[in-house]
Design a protein around this motif. Sequence first.
Motif, short mmCIF file in Angstrom:
data_model
loop_
_atom_site.label_atom_id
_atom_site.label_comp_id
_atom_site.label_asym_id
_atom_site.label_seq_id
_atom_site.Cartn_x
_atom_site.Cartn_y
_atom_site.Cartn_z
N SER A 15 0.84 -1.20 0.00
CA SER A 15 0.00 0.00 0.00
C SER A 15 0.87 1.24 0.00
CB SER A 15 -0.92 0.00 1.23
OG SER A 15 -1.77 -1.11 1.23
N MET A 16 1.91 1.23 0.85
CA MET A 16 2.83 2.36 0.91
C MET A 16 3.47 2.59 -0.45
SD MET A 16 3.95 4.54 3.20
CE MET A 16 4.54 6.02 2.38
N ALA A 17 3.90 1.52 -1.09
CA ALA A 17 4.54 1.64 -2.41
C ALA A 17 3.57 2.22 -3.44
CB ALA A 17 5.04 0.27 -2.86
N TYR A 134 25.05 -1.90 2.61
CA TYR A 134 24.04 -0.95 3.10
C TYR A 134 22.92 -0.75 2.09
CZ TYR A 134 27.38 0.25 6.77
OH TYR A 134 28.22 0.19 7.84
N ILE A 135 21.73 -0.46 2.62
CA ILE A 135 20.60 -0.10 1.77
C ILE A 135 20.81 1.30 1.22
CG2 ILE A 135 18.12 0.42 1.79
CD1 ILE A 135 18.64 -2.53 1.92
N ASP A 136 20.59 1.46 -0.07
CA ASP A 136 20.74 2.76 -0.71
C ASP A 136 19.44 3.54 -0.57
OD1 ASP A 136 21.47 4.92 -2.27
OD2 ASP A 136 21.00 3.90 -4.16
N ALA A 137 19.27 4.20 0.58
CA ALA A 137 18.05 4.97 0.83
C ALA A 137 18.30 5.97 1.94
CB ALA A 137 16.90 4.04 1.20
N ASP A 138 17.59 7.07 1.88
CA ASP A 138 17.69 8.10 2.91
C ASP A 138 16.62 7.95 3.97
OD1 ASP A 138 19.82 9.75 1.57
OD2 ASP A 138 18.28 9.79 0.02
N ILE A 139 15.52 7.30 3.61
CA ILE A 139 14.41 7.05 4.51
C ILE A 139 14.06 5.57 4.43
CG2 ILE A 139 11.96 7.53 4.98
CD1 ILE A 139 12.36 10.25 3.62
N ALA A 140 13.76 4.96 5.57
CA ALA A 140 13.31 3.57 5.58
C ALA A 140 11.93 3.50 6.23
CB ALA A 140 14.29 2.68 6.34
N ILE A 141 10.99 2.88 5.51
CA ILE A 141 9.63 2.68 6.02
C ILE A 141 9.49 1.19 6.34
CG2 ILE A 141 7.18 2.85 5.50
CD1 ILE A 141 7.90 5.14 3.57
N ILE A 142 9.27 0.89 7.61
CA ILE A 142 9.29 -0.49 8.07
C ILE A 142 7.86 -1.03 8.19
CG2 ILE A 142 10.15 -2.07 9.83
CD1 ILE A 142 12.31 -0.38 8.32
N SER A 143 7.61 -2.12 7.48
CA SER A 143 6.28 -2.75 7.50
C SER A 143 6.44 -4.27 7.57
CB SER A 143 5.48 -2.35 6.26
OG SER A 143 6.17 -2.73 5.08
N LYS A 271 12.04 6.66 14.52
CA LYS A 271 13.29 6.99 15.19
C LYS A 271 14.33 7.31 14.12
CE LYS A 271 16.49 5.57 18.81
NZ LYS A 271 16.82 4.55 19.83
N ASP A 272 14.97 8.47 14.27
CA ASP A 272 15.93 8.94 13.27
C ASP A 272 15.25 9.02 11.90
OD1 ASP A 272 17.86 8.99 15.31
OD2 ASP A 272 18.35 6.89 14.98
N ASN A 273 15.79 8.33 10.90
CA ASN A 273 15.21 8.39 9.55
C ASN A 273 14.39 7.13 9.24
OD1 ASN A 273 17.50 6.76 9.51
ND2 ASN A 273 17.79 7.07 7.30
N ILE A 274 13.98 6.43 10.29
CA ILE A 274 13.24 5.18 10.13
C ILE A 274 11.85 5.33 10.75
CG2 ILE A 274 13.16 2.75 10.83
CD1 ILE A 274 16.21 2.73 10.57
N VAL A 275 10.81 4.93 9.99
CA VAL A 275 9.43 5.10 10.44
C VAL A 275 8.69 3.77 10.25
CG1 VAL A 275 8.70 5.97 8.18
CG2 VAL A 275 7.36 6.55 10.23
N PHE A 276 7.75 3.49 11.16
CA PHE A 276 7.04 2.22 11.17
C PHE A 276 5.57 2.44 10.78
CE2 PHE A 276 10.60 1.95 14.00
CZ PHE A 276 11.13 0.68 13.78
N ILE A 277 5.02 1.47 10.02
CA ILE A 277 3.61 1.53 9.63
C ILE A 277 2.97 0.17 9.84
CG2 ILE A 277 3.99 3.36 7.93
CD1 ILE A 277 3.74 1.22 5.72
N GLY A 278 1.63 0.15 9.84
CA GLY A 278 0.90 -1.11 9.97
C GLY A 278 1.21 -1.82 11.27
N ALA A 295 -3.49 -0.04 8.19
CA ALA A 295 -2.28 -0.02 7.36
C ALA A 295 -2.45 0.92 6.17
CB ALA A 295 -1.95 -1.43 6.88
N LEU A 296 -3.62 0.87 5.55
CA LEU A 296 -3.89 1.76 4.41
C LEU A 296 -3.86 3.22 4.84
CD1 LEU A 296 -6.83 -0.27 2.85
CD2 LEU A 296 -4.68 0.24 1.69
N LYS A 297 -4.47 3.49 5.98
CA LYS A 297 -4.53 4.87 6.45
C LYS A 297 -3.14 5.37 6.85
CE LYS A 297 -7.68 7.82 9.02
NZ LYS A 297 -8.89 7.85 9.88
N ASP A 298 -2.34 4.48 7.48
CA ASP A 298 -0.95 4.83 7.78
C ASP A 298 -0.22 5.26 6.51
OD1 ASP A 298 -1.35 4.10 10.42
OD2 ASP A 298 -0.11 2.30 10.33
N SER A 299 -0.36 4.46 5.47
CA SER A 299 0.36 4.72 4.21
C SER A 299 -0.07 6.04 3.60
CB SER A 299 0.11 3.58 3.22
OG SER A 299 0.53 2.34 3.76
N PHE A 300 -1.37 6.29 3.60
CA PHE A 300 -1.90 7.54 3.04
C PHE A 300 -1.39 8.75 3.83
CE2 PHE A 300 -5.08 10.89 3.43
CZ PHE A 300 -5.22 11.28 2.10
#
Length: 358
Positions: A15-17, A134-143, A271-278, A295-300
Amino acid sequence: MNKIAVVGAGISGLSMANYLEKHRIDYHIYERRKQEDLAGHGFLIPQEGIEYLSQIIDRSLLFKHGNFLKKYIQYSHTGNVLAEKDLNNVFTISRHALINLLARNIAPEKITYEETIVPCDQKKGKLKKSDGTYIDADIAIISDGSKSRIRKNFFPEEKMKLVRENEVVNIIKNKAIADSVENDFIKFHHEEGGLTFGILKLSEDTILWYSQFDNEKYRINECSTDSLRKYMLEVFDEWHPLVPSIIKNSDYDNVHVWCVYELEELNPFYKDNIVFIGDAAHPLIPFTSQGVTSALKDSFVLTKHLVEEDNITKAFSQYEAERKQEIEVHIKNGRILLNQFLLPLNQYTENILPISYK
Protein backbone atom coordinates in the motif's frame (compact mmCIF):
# COMPACT_ATOMS: atom_id res chain seq x y z
CA MET A 1 12.23 13.74 -2.49
CA ASN A 2 14.91 11.37 -1.16
CA LYS A 3 14.93 7.70 -2.09
CA ILE A 4 12.88 5.46 0.20
CA ALA A 5 13.37 1.84 1.22
CA VAL A 6 10.22 -0.06 2.16
CA VAL A 7 10.85 -3.16 4.27
CA GLY A 8 8.07 -5.72 3.88
CA ALA A 9 5.86 -6.55 0.88
CA GLY A 10 2.67 -7.39 2.74
CA ILE A 11 -0.47 -5.25 2.66
CA SER A 12 1.06 -2.24 4.43
CA GLY A 13 4.32 -2.30 2.41
CA LEU A 14 2.57 -2.65 -0.94
CA SER A 15 0.00 0.00 0.00
CA MET A 16 2.83 2.36 0.91
CA ALA A 17 4.54 1.64 -2.41
CA ASN A 18 1.32 2.38 -4.29
CA TYR A 19 0.95 5.77 -2.61
CA LEU A 20 4.62 6.56 -3.31
CA GLU A 21 4.12 5.47 -6.92
CA LYS A 22 1.10 7.75 -7.18
CA HIS A 23 3.25 10.72 -6.13
CA ARG A 24 6.23 9.58 -8.26
CA ILE A 25 8.51 9.17 -5.26
CA ASP A 26 11.50 6.86 -5.74
CA TYR A 27 11.44 3.68 -3.62
CA HIS A 28 12.47 0.04 -3.44
CA ILE A 29 10.77 -2.79 -1.51
CA TYR A 30 12.66 -5.53 0.33
CA GLU A 31 10.84 -8.68 1.43
CA ARG A 32 12.45 -11.53 3.37
CA ARG A 33 9.97 -14.17 2.13
CA LYS A 34 9.42 -15.67 -1.30
CA GLN A 35 6.67 -14.05 -3.35
CA GLU A 36 4.53 -17.19 -3.22
CA ASP A 37 4.70 -17.25 0.59
CA LEU A 38 2.71 -14.01 0.87
CA ALA A 39 -0.66 -15.58 -0.03
CA GLY A 40 -2.38 -15.93 3.37
CA HIS A 41 -6.14 -16.06 3.92
CA GLY A 42 -8.37 -12.99 3.96
CA PHE A 43 -9.74 -9.83 5.52
CA LEU A 44 -12.76 -7.80 6.48
CA ILE A 45 -12.50 -4.24 5.20
CA PRO A 46 -14.97 -1.61 6.45
CA GLN A 47 -16.13 1.34 4.34
CA GLU A 48 -13.22 3.58 5.35
CA GLY A 49 -10.71 0.98 4.15
CA ILE A 50 -12.50 0.73 0.80
CA GLU A 51 -12.16 4.49 0.36
CA TYR A 52 -8.39 4.36 0.89
CA LEU A 53 -8.00 1.30 -1.36
CA SER A 54 -9.99 3.03 -4.09
CA GLN A 55 -7.32 5.72 -4.30
CA ILE A 56 -4.71 3.18 -5.43
CA ILE A 57 -6.79 0.35 -6.97
CA ASP A 58 -9.55 0.71 -9.54
CA ARG A 59 -12.80 0.29 -7.58
CA SER A 60 -14.52 -1.90 -10.19
CA LEU A 61 -11.49 -4.19 -10.33
CA LEU A 62 -11.35 -4.42 -6.53
CA PHE A 63 -15.02 -5.38 -6.29
CA LYS A 64 -14.57 -8.19 -8.83
CA HIS A 65 -12.20 -9.94 -6.42
CA GLY A 66 -14.21 -9.86 -3.22
CA ASN A 67 -17.67 -9.76 -1.75
CA PHE A 68 -19.85 -7.28 0.15
CA LEU A 69 -21.46 -8.63 3.31
CA LYS A 70 -25.09 -7.76 4.03
CA LYS A 71 -25.51 -8.53 7.72
CA TYR A 72 -23.69 -9.63 10.84
CA ILE A 73 -25.54 -12.56 12.41
CA GLN A 74 -24.57 -13.88 15.82
CA TYR A 75 -25.63 -17.43 16.68
CA SER A 76 -25.39 -19.69 19.67
CA HIS A 77 -23.25 -22.74 18.97
CA THR A 78 -26.38 -24.79 18.25
CA GLY A 79 -27.72 -22.27 15.73
CA ASN A 80 -30.14 -20.04 17.64
CA VAL A 81 -30.04 -16.44 16.37
CA LEU A 82 -28.81 -14.12 19.13
CA ALA A 83 -28.48 -10.86 17.22
CA GLU A 84 -28.53 -9.38 13.71
CA LYS A 85 -27.12 -6.11 12.43
CA ASP A 86 -27.03 -4.65 8.92
CA LEU A 87 -23.52 -3.96 7.66
CA ASN A 88 -22.69 -0.75 5.84
CA ASN A 89 -20.32 -1.50 2.96
CA VAL A 90 -18.19 -4.11 4.73
CA PHE A 91 -16.10 -5.92 2.12
CA THR A 92 -14.31 -9.24 2.35
CA ILE A 93 -11.42 -10.32 0.12
CA SER A 94 -8.74 -12.99 0.16
CA ARG A 95 -5.22 -11.91 1.05
CA HIS A 96 -3.95 -13.50 -2.16
CA ALA A 97 -6.31 -11.37 -4.28
CA LEU A 98 -5.51 -8.14 -2.44
CA ILE A 99 -1.75 -8.73 -2.58
CA ASN A 100 -1.99 -9.34 -6.34
CA LEU A 101 -4.07 -6.21 -6.89
CA LEU A 102 -1.65 -4.04 -4.93
CA ALA A 103 1.35 -5.57 -6.72
CA ARG A 104 -0.03 -4.78 -10.19
CA ASN A 105 1.12 -1.17 -10.02
CA ILE A 106 4.63 -2.05 -8.81
CA ALA A 107 7.33 -2.72 -11.43
CA PRO A 108 9.05 -6.08 -10.75
CA GLU A 109 12.46 -4.42 -10.55
CA LYS A 110 11.23 -2.36 -7.58
CA ILE A 111 10.75 -5.42 -5.34
CA THR A 112 13.50 -7.72 -4.06
CA TYR A 113 12.26 -10.96 -2.49
CA GLU A 114 14.19 -13.28 -0.14
CA GLU A 115 16.22 -10.37 1.24
CA THR A 116 16.41 -9.94 5.00
CA ILE A 117 17.06 -6.37 6.15
CA VAL A 118 18.67 -5.67 9.52
CA PRO A 119 19.73 -2.50 11.40
CA CYS A 120 23.39 -1.52 11.38
CA ASP A 121 24.98 -1.23 14.83
CA GLN A 122 27.81 1.00 13.61
CA LYS A 123 25.94 3.61 11.56
CA LYS A 124 22.93 5.40 13.03
CA GLY A 125 19.77 5.09 10.92
CA LYS A 126 21.36 2.71 8.41
CA LEU A 127 19.98 -0.68 7.38
CA LYS A 128 21.93 -3.59 5.88
CA LYS A 129 21.16 -6.46 3.55
CA SER A 130 21.97 -10.02 4.53
CA ASP A 131 25.33 -9.79 2.71
CA GLY A 132 26.36 -6.79 4.87
CA THR A 133 25.97 -4.09 2.21
CA TYR A 134 24.04 -0.95 3.10
CA ILE A 135 20.60 -0.10 1.77
CA ASP A 136 20.74 2.76 -0.71
CA ALA A 137 18.05 4.97 0.83
CA ASP A 138 17.69 8.10 2.91
CA ILE A 139 14.41 7.05 4.51
CA ALA A 140 13.31 3.57 5.58
CA ILE A 141 9.63 2.68 6.02
CA ILE A 142 9.29 -0.49 8.07
CA SER A 143 6.28 -2.75 7.50
CA ASP A 144 7.65 -6.13 8.58
CA GLY A 145 4.73 -7.23 10.76
CA SER A 146 3.60 -7.38 14.38
CA LYS A 147 6.80 -9.05 15.57
CA SER A 148 9.01 -6.59 13.70
CA ARG A 149 12.66 -7.43 14.25
CA ILE A 150 13.72 -3.92 13.31
CA ARG A 151 11.28 -2.37 15.81
CA LYS A 152 12.59 -4.66 18.52
CA ASN A 153 16.15 -3.58 17.72
CA PHE A 154 15.29 0.11 18.06
CA PHE A 155 13.07 -0.34 21.11
CA PRO A 156 14.64 -3.25 23.04
CA GLU A 157 12.66 -2.49 26.21
CA GLU A 158 9.30 -3.11 24.55
CA LYS A 159 7.09 -5.83 26.02
CA MET A 160 5.01 -8.13 23.85
CA LYS A 161 2.50 -10.23 25.74
CA LEU A 162 0.52 -13.29 24.68
CA VAL A 163 -3.18 -12.52 24.39
CA ARG A 164 -5.67 -14.98 25.90
CA GLU A 165 -6.81 -16.08 22.48
CA ASN A 166 -5.51 -18.32 19.72
CA GLU A 167 -7.01 -18.38 16.28
CA VAL A 168 -7.26 -20.93 13.48
CA VAL A 169 -7.81 -19.45 10.00
CA ASN A 170 -8.47 -21.38 6.81
CA ILE A 171 -10.15 -21.21 3.41
CA ILE A 172 -12.41 -23.85 1.90
CA LYS A 173 -13.34 -24.01 -1.76
CA ASN A 174 -16.60 -25.96 -1.85
CA LYS A 175 -19.53 -24.83 -4.02
CA ALA A 176 -22.15 -26.84 -2.13
CA ILE A 177 -21.18 -25.39 1.25
CA ALA A 178 -20.79 -21.88 -0.19
CA ASP A 179 -24.29 -22.13 -1.71
CA SER A 180 -25.69 -22.82 1.76
CA VAL A 181 -24.26 -19.54 3.11
CA GLU A 182 -25.69 -16.10 2.37
CA ASN A 183 -23.48 -13.03 1.87
CA ASP A 184 -23.41 -12.42 5.61
CA PHE A 185 -20.82 -12.32 8.35
CA ILE A 186 -21.81 -15.33 10.46
CA LYS A 187 -20.40 -16.07 13.88
CA PHE A 188 -21.28 -18.94 16.24
CA HIS A 189 -20.58 -18.55 19.98
CA HIS A 190 -20.41 -21.22 22.65
CA GLU A 191 -22.73 -20.47 25.58
CA GLU A 192 -19.88 -20.87 28.07
CA GLY A 193 -17.68 -18.35 26.26
CA GLY A 194 -14.13 -18.54 24.94
CA LEU A 195 -14.95 -20.41 21.73
CA THR A 196 -16.31 -19.08 18.43
CA PHE A 197 -16.54 -20.05 14.77
CA GLY A 198 -16.80 -17.33 12.12
CA ILE A 199 -17.70 -17.61 8.42
CA LEU A 200 -17.10 -15.10 5.61
CA LYS A 201 -18.14 -15.80 2.02
CA LEU A 202 -15.33 -14.67 -0.30
CA SER A 203 -16.96 -15.75 -3.58
CA GLU A 204 -19.63 -18.04 -4.99
CA ASP A 205 -17.53 -21.14 -4.21
CA THR A 206 -15.06 -20.03 -1.51
CA ILE A 207 -15.44 -19.43 2.23
CA LEU A 208 -12.97 -18.04 4.72
CA TRP A 209 -13.50 -19.49 8.18
CA TYR A 210 -11.83 -18.84 11.47
CA SER A 211 -12.15 -20.11 15.01
CA GLN A 212 -11.15 -18.30 18.19
CA PHE A 213 -10.08 -20.24 21.26
CA ASP A 214 -9.55 -19.24 24.88
CA ASN A 215 -6.00 -20.58 25.16
CA GLU A 216 -6.42 -21.27 28.87
CA LYS A 217 -9.22 -23.75 28.05
CA TYR A 218 -8.12 -25.11 24.68
CA ARG A 219 -4.57 -26.07 23.70
CA ILE A 220 -5.06 -25.55 19.99
CA ASN A 221 -1.48 -24.29 19.53
CA GLU A 222 -0.19 -27.71 20.60
CA CYS A 223 -1.88 -29.42 17.63
CA SER A 224 0.14 -30.44 14.61
CA THR A 225 -1.34 -29.83 11.17
CA ASP A 226 -2.17 -33.53 10.96
CA SER A 227 -4.01 -33.59 14.29
CA LEU A 228 -5.76 -30.23 13.95
CA ARG A 229 -8.80 -31.44 12.00
CA LYS A 230 -9.38 -34.29 14.45
CA TYR A 231 -9.10 -32.01 17.48
CA MET A 232 -11.43 -29.41 16.00
CA LEU A 233 -14.02 -32.01 15.04
CA GLU A 234 -14.00 -33.19 18.67
CA VAL A 235 -14.38 -29.65 20.00
CA PHE A 236 -17.13 -28.65 17.55
CA ASP A 237 -18.91 -32.01 17.36
CA GLU A 238 -22.22 -30.82 18.84
CA TRP A 239 -22.32 -27.43 17.10
CA HIS A 240 -24.67 -26.44 14.30
CA PRO A 241 -24.05 -28.97 11.44
CA LEU A 242 -22.58 -26.31 9.15
CA VAL A 243 -19.57 -25.88 11.45
CA PRO A 244 -18.33 -29.52 11.59
CA SER A 245 -19.12 -29.84 7.87
CA ILE A 246 -16.74 -26.98 7.05
CA ILE A 247 -14.06 -28.34 9.40
CA LYS A 248 -14.32 -31.86 7.97
CA ASN A 249 -14.22 -30.83 4.30
CA SER A 250 -11.40 -28.31 4.55
CA ASP A 251 -7.85 -28.87 3.33
CA TYR A 252 -5.29 -28.16 6.08
CA ASP A 253 -2.16 -27.71 3.95
CA ASN A 254 -2.34 -23.92 4.29
CA VAL A 255 -4.17 -23.57 7.60
CA HIS A 256 -2.81 -20.90 9.94
CA VAL A 257 -2.74 -21.30 13.73
CA TRP A 258 -2.26 -17.85 15.15
CA CYS A 259 -0.80 -17.15 18.58
CA VAL A 260 -1.88 -13.55 19.16
CA TYR A 261 0.44 -11.03 20.82
CA GLU A 262 0.09 -7.34 21.60
CA LEU A 263 2.39 -4.57 22.75
CA GLU A 264 1.79 -3.62 26.38
CA GLU A 265 2.50 -0.03 25.37
CA LEU A 266 2.97 1.53 21.95
CA ASN A 267 6.47 2.60 20.95
CA PRO A 268 7.14 5.83 19.09
CA PHE A 269 6.26 5.38 15.41
CA TYR A 270 9.67 6.59 14.24
CA LYS A 271 13.29 6.99 15.19
CA ASP A 272 15.93 8.94 13.27
CA ASN A 273 15.21 8.39 9.55
CA ILE A 274 13.24 5.18 10.13
CA VAL A 275 9.43 5.10 10.44
CA PHE A 276 7.04 2.22 11.17
CA ILE A 277 3.61 1.53 9.63
CA GLY A 278 0.90 -1.11 9.97
CA ASP A 279 1.43 -3.95 12.42
CA ALA A 280 5.11 -3.03 12.70
CA ALA A 281 4.04 0.25 14.34
CA HIS A 282 0.94 -0.92 16.20
CA PRO A 283 -0.08 -4.60 16.30
CA LEU A 284 -3.88 -4.90 16.52
CA ILE A 285 -5.51 -8.05 17.83
CA PRO A 286 -7.85 -9.70 15.29
CA PHE A 287 -11.06 -8.78 17.14
CA THR A 288 -10.77 -5.23 15.76
CA SER A 289 -10.95 -6.23 12.05
CA GLN A 290 -9.01 -3.00 11.46
CA GLY A 291 -5.57 -4.31 10.45
CA VAL A 292 -5.89 -3.62 6.73
CA THR A 293 -7.70 -0.30 7.07
CA SER A 294 -5.17 0.96 9.63
CA ALA A 295 -2.28 -0.02 7.36
CA LEU A 296 -3.89 1.76 4.41
CA LYS A 297 -4.53 4.87 6.45
CA ASP A 298 -0.95 4.83 7.78
CA SER A 299 0.36 4.72 4.21
CA PHE A 300 -1.90 7.54 3.04
CA VAL A 301 -1.15 9.83 5.99
CA LEU A 302 2.61 9.20 5.95
CA THR A 303 2.80 9.85 2.20
CA LYS A 304 0.80 13.06 2.59
CA HIS A 305 3.23 14.44 5.16
CA LEU A 306 6.31 13.34 3.21
CA VAL A 307 4.99 15.18 0.17
CA GLU A 308 3.99 18.33 2.05
CA GLU A 309 6.92 18.59 4.46
CA ASP A 310 10.61 18.99 3.53
CA ASN A 311 11.83 18.15 7.02
CA ILE A 312 11.70 14.36 7.51
CA THR A 313 11.52 14.49 11.30
CA LYS A 314 8.62 16.92 11.15
CA ALA A 315 6.82 14.74 8.59
CA PHE A 316 7.26 11.68 10.82
CA SER A 317 6.09 13.60 13.88
CA GLN A 318 2.95 14.80 12.10
CA TYR A 319 2.21 11.28 10.89
CA GLU A 320 2.48 9.89 14.42
CA ALA A 321 0.36 12.68 15.90
CA GLU A 322 -2.36 12.08 13.34
CA ARG A 323 -2.46 8.31 13.68
CA LYS A 324 -1.61 7.38 17.27
CA GLN A 325 -4.82 8.54 18.98
CA GLU A 326 -7.01 6.55 16.60
CA ILE A 327 -4.86 3.45 17.00
CA GLU A 328 -5.19 3.69 20.77
CA VAL A 329 -8.99 3.67 20.34
CA HIS A 330 -8.78 0.46 18.28
CA ILE A 331 -6.49 -1.14 20.87
CA LYS A 332 -8.99 -0.27 23.62
CA ASN A 333 -11.92 -1.60 21.55
CA GLY A 334 -10.01 -4.80 20.77
CA ARG A 335 -9.49 -5.46 24.48
CA ILE A 336 -13.20 -4.88 25.15
CA LEU A 337 -14.08 -7.38 22.42
CA LEU A 338 -11.54 -9.88 23.77
CA ASN A 339 -12.92 -9.62 27.30
CA GLN A 340 -16.46 -10.15 26.03
CA PHE A 341 -15.33 -13.18 23.99
CA LEU A 342 -14.12 -14.83 27.22
CA LEU A 343 -17.48 -14.38 29.00
CA PRO A 344 -20.44 -16.78 28.93
CA LEU A 345 -23.17 -15.53 26.62
CA ASN A 346 -25.51 -14.77 29.52
CA GLN A 347 -22.96 -12.26 30.84
CA TYR A 348 -22.64 -10.29 27.61
CA THR A 349 -23.56 -6.68 28.29
CA GLU A 350 -24.55 -6.20 24.66
CA ASN A 351 -24.20 -7.90 21.29
CA ILE A 352 -21.13 -6.05 20.06
CA LEU A 353 -20.31 -5.99 16.35
CA PRO A 354 -16.86 -7.60 16.01
CA ILE A 355 -15.39 -4.61 14.19
CA SER A 356 -13.71 -1.69 15.94
CA TYR A 357 -14.90 1.73 14.86
CA LYS A 358 -13.20 4.91 16.01
